[in-house]
Design a protein around this motif. Structure first.
Motif, PDB file in Angstrom:
ATOM      1  N   SER A  14      11.594 -46.040  10.513  1.00  0.00           N
ATOM      2  CA  SER A  14      10.466 -45.214  11.227  1.00  0.00           C
ATOM      3  C   SER A  14      11.531 -43.538  11.100  1.00  0.00           C
ATOM      4  CB  SER A  14      12.236 -45.040  12.287  1.00  0.00           C
ATOM      5  OG  SER A  14      11.127 -44.470  13.735  1.00  0.00           O
ATOM      6  N   LYS A  15       9.770 -42.802  10.951  1.00  0.00           N
ATOM      7  CA  LYS A  15      10.381 -41.363  10.564  1.00  0.00           C
ATOM      8  C   LYS A  15      10.987 -40.587  11.734  1.00  0.00           C
ATOM      9  CE  LYS A  15       8.160 -43.260   6.904  1.00  0.00           C
ATOM     10  NZ  LYS A  15       8.319 -44.632   6.728  1.00  0.00           N
ATOM     11  N   ASP A  16      11.074 -40.896  12.652  1.00  0.00           N
ATOM     12  CA  ASP A  16      11.214 -40.091  13.973  1.00  0.00           C
ATOM     13  C   ASP A  16      12.495 -40.190  13.872  1.00  0.00           C
ATOM     14  OD1 ASP A  16      12.284 -42.844  15.056  1.00  0.00           O
ATOM     15  OD2 ASP A  16      11.295 -42.778  16.577  1.00  0.00           O
ATOM     16  N   GLN A  17      13.728 -41.192  12.380  1.00  0.00           N
ATOM     17  CA  GLN A  17      15.113 -41.016  12.037  1.00  0.00           C
ATOM     18  C   GLN A  17      14.966 -39.145  11.224  1.00  0.00           C
ATOM     19  OE1 GLN A  17      17.519 -44.211  12.430  1.00  0.00           O
ATOM     20  NE2 GLN A  17      16.135 -43.451  13.799  1.00  0.00           N
ATOM     21  N   LYS A  18      16.217 -39.052  12.188  1.00  0.00           N
ATOM     22  CA  LYS A  18      16.173 -37.645  11.177  1.00  0.00           C
ATOM     23  C   LYS A  18      17.601 -37.853   9.754  1.00  0.00           C
ATOM     24  CE  LYS A  18      17.402 -34.125  13.201  1.00  0.00           C
ATOM     25  NZ  LYS A  18      18.359 -33.136  14.293  1.00  0.00           N
ATOM     26  N   VAL A  19      17.381 -37.355   8.624  1.00  0.00           N
ATOM     27  CA  VAL A  19      17.814 -37.615   7.913  1.00  0.00           C
ATOM     28  C   VAL A  19      18.679 -37.328   6.785  1.00  0.00           C
ATOM     29  CG1 VAL A  19      18.192 -38.817   4.755  1.00  0.00           C
ATOM     30  CG2 VAL A  19      16.492 -39.238   7.178  1.00  0.00           C
ATOM     31  N   LEU A  20      20.084 -36.779   6.775  1.00  0.00           N
ATOM     32  CA  LEU A  20      20.764 -35.520   6.221  1.00  0.00           C
ATOM     33  C   LEU A  20      21.015 -35.889   4.731  1.00  0.00           C
ATOM     34  CD1 LEU A  20      23.067 -33.223   6.479  1.00  0.00           C
ATOM     35  CD2 LEU A  20      24.729 -35.388   6.788  1.00  0.00           C
ATOM     36  N   ARG A  24      11.520 -36.250   1.871  1.00  0.00           N
ATOM     37  CA  ARG A  24      10.919 -35.639   1.972  1.00  0.00           C
ATOM     38  C   ARG A  24       9.142 -36.173   2.401  1.00  0.00           C
ATOM     39  NH1 ARG A  24      14.197 -31.498  -0.626  1.00  0.00           N
ATOM     40  NH2 ARG A  24      12.867 -31.511  -2.463  1.00  0.00           N
ATOM     41  N   SER A  25       9.119 -36.255   0.836  1.00  0.00           N
ATOM     42  CA  SER A  25       7.640 -36.855   0.708  1.00  0.00           C
ATOM     43  C   SER A  25       6.901 -37.959   1.957  1.00  0.00           C
ATOM     44  CB  SER A  25       6.934 -37.322  -0.334  1.00  0.00           C
ATOM     45  OG  SER A  25       8.074 -38.021  -0.172  1.00  0.00           O
ATOM     46  N   LYS A  26       8.193 -38.761   2.239  1.00  0.00           N
ATOM     47  CA  LYS A  26       7.769 -39.695   3.966  1.00  0.00           C
ATOM     48  C   LYS A  26       8.006 -38.810   5.196  1.00  0.00           C
ATOM     49  CE  LYS A  26       8.725 -43.389   0.146  1.00  0.00           C
ATOM     50  NZ  LYS A  26       8.551 -42.034  -0.703  1.00  0.00           N
ATOM     51  N   GLY A  27       7.832 -37.776   5.084  1.00  0.00           N
ATOM     52  CA  GLY A  27       8.285 -37.222   6.989  1.00  0.00           C
ATOM     53  C   GLY A  27       8.899 -37.047   7.016  1.00  0.00           C
TER      54      GLY A  27
END
Length: 360
Positions: free
Chosen positions: A91-97, A111-114
């Motif tokens: 899910s794109k609402d996940q925050k990624v470190l 980054r390119s996947k938002g």
């Protein structure tokens, strides 16, 4: 181990300090590859009849080599393809470190996947920076390279275990392309949820092969429910609708994956612990001598443990000077990168040092 150099024709021509760019092919691997294609040549489609059994053997060999489960071992042409498949189902609402300036196949793909992203700085305080970023930003996912491709800084894997204990819900995805094959490693108790690797560097498998290792339950966790429900209602062969099928689409190349399996068995015969000790010795010697010449960044000098990837302060002129004298390196980031494997020797490093002194 020095006699093993005879299997690598490149070493007869050059001082090869460039495994971080490409591992070397060797004579017995070439024999396997030629026999493989000869069997295909004379067998045609009959040669492919045993493909599934052959690829199952490859998965088992990978799993045993890295202390993983065969059922959770996925074959992929390279790490980047595998990671992008994983990211599609998160899910794109996940925050990624991420780590700043990590390998583009990681950072750009995320980054390119938002995705919402946050960062930890790569320096002598890398592990502390990661901890601080997690406490501050509270990411859902941490994706990183175990060894940095520019500087060679290697993350302390004990910190990853601590992270998993402290943040059990944090999804930890690691790129082992610059690490796997350099040290004894057990995936099962690593704290890493998913490990990916391309096989053409330290594993000496040639191009077009790689793998993903998943901890138990991870494949299910990352597979969309829609896919699972659809697969239940279809009567297709499992190779089309199973969980691994999302990653292993189409025909897998037995030439490439067979090369990886051959090299894993070859490395096992040499002994991974012996390989680890050899490259540690080479890395320590190189770091010590280059440090005397003030050619290493402070972030590398300050760390007690390091990989055998080192970035020498220099420019294209130095790179070309070394190349003219038969020393193969890479221009990366802020300098000239060298990288050492078990087939390298102290004499190789001394050749480098001689040319560095002459260049200065």
């Amino acid at each position: 181990m020095k006699n093993l150099r005879n299997e690598f024709p490149v070493l007869q021509q050059y001082t090869y300090l460039n495994t971080a760019s490409s591992g070397l092919l060797y004579d017995t691997l070439l024999d396997f590859r030629q026999e493989h294609d000869l069997d295909f040549l004379i067998g045609g489609s009959k040669f492919r009849d045993s493909q599934q059994q052959f690829l199952n053997s490859v998965r088992t060999t990978i799993a045993e080599f890295f202390g993983a489960s065969t059922k959770n071992t996925i074959l992929t042409p390279n790490f980047s393809t595998g990671l992008n498949t994983i990211l599609q189902d998160i899910s794109k609402d996940q925050k990624v470190l991420l780590l700043d300036d990590d390998y583009p196949s990681i950072n750009f793909s995320v980054r390119s996947k938002g995705f919402d992203t946050c960062y930890a700085k790569i320096d002598e305080h890398l592990e502390q920076n990661i901890m601080s970023s997690i406490e501050q930003h509270k990411p859902d996912i941490f994706i990183f390279s175990i060894v940095q491709y520019i500087s060679g800084i290697k993350i302390d894997l004990d910190i990853i275990k601590q992270l998993k204990n402290s943040y059990p819900e944090l999804l930890i995805i690691a790129d082992g392309t610059q690490f796997c094959g350099t040290a004894v490693f057990n995936f099962a108790n690593s704290g890493i949820d998913i490990l990916g690797c391309s096989g053409y560097k330290w594993l000496l498998g040639g191009y077009g092969n790689g793998f993903l290792l998943f901890q138990d339950g991870m494949l299910d966790h990352l597979t969309p429910k829609m896919y699972i429900e659809a697969a239940k209602n279809e009567n297709y062969d499992s190779s089309y609708i199973s969980l691994p099928a999302r990653f292993e689409c189409g025909h897998l190349d037995t030439f490439n994956f067979g090369s990886l399996e051959y090299s894993l068995r070859h490395l096992s015969k040499i002994g991974l612990s012996e390989i680890e000790q050899k490259i540690k010795m080479l890395g320590s010697y190189s770091k010590e001598e280059l440090q005397k010449l003030n050619l290493l960044g402070s972030e590398v000098v300050s760390r007690k443990k390091h990989s055998t990837i080192l970035n020498i302060k220099g420019d294209q002129k130095l790179f070309l000077h070394l190349k003219e004298h038969g020393i193969i390196t890479s221009l990366r980031g802020y300098g000239v990168r060298i990288s050492l494997h078990f087939y390298n020797t102290i004499e190789d490093i001394d050749q480098l040092l001689t040319q560095l002194h002459r260049y200065r």
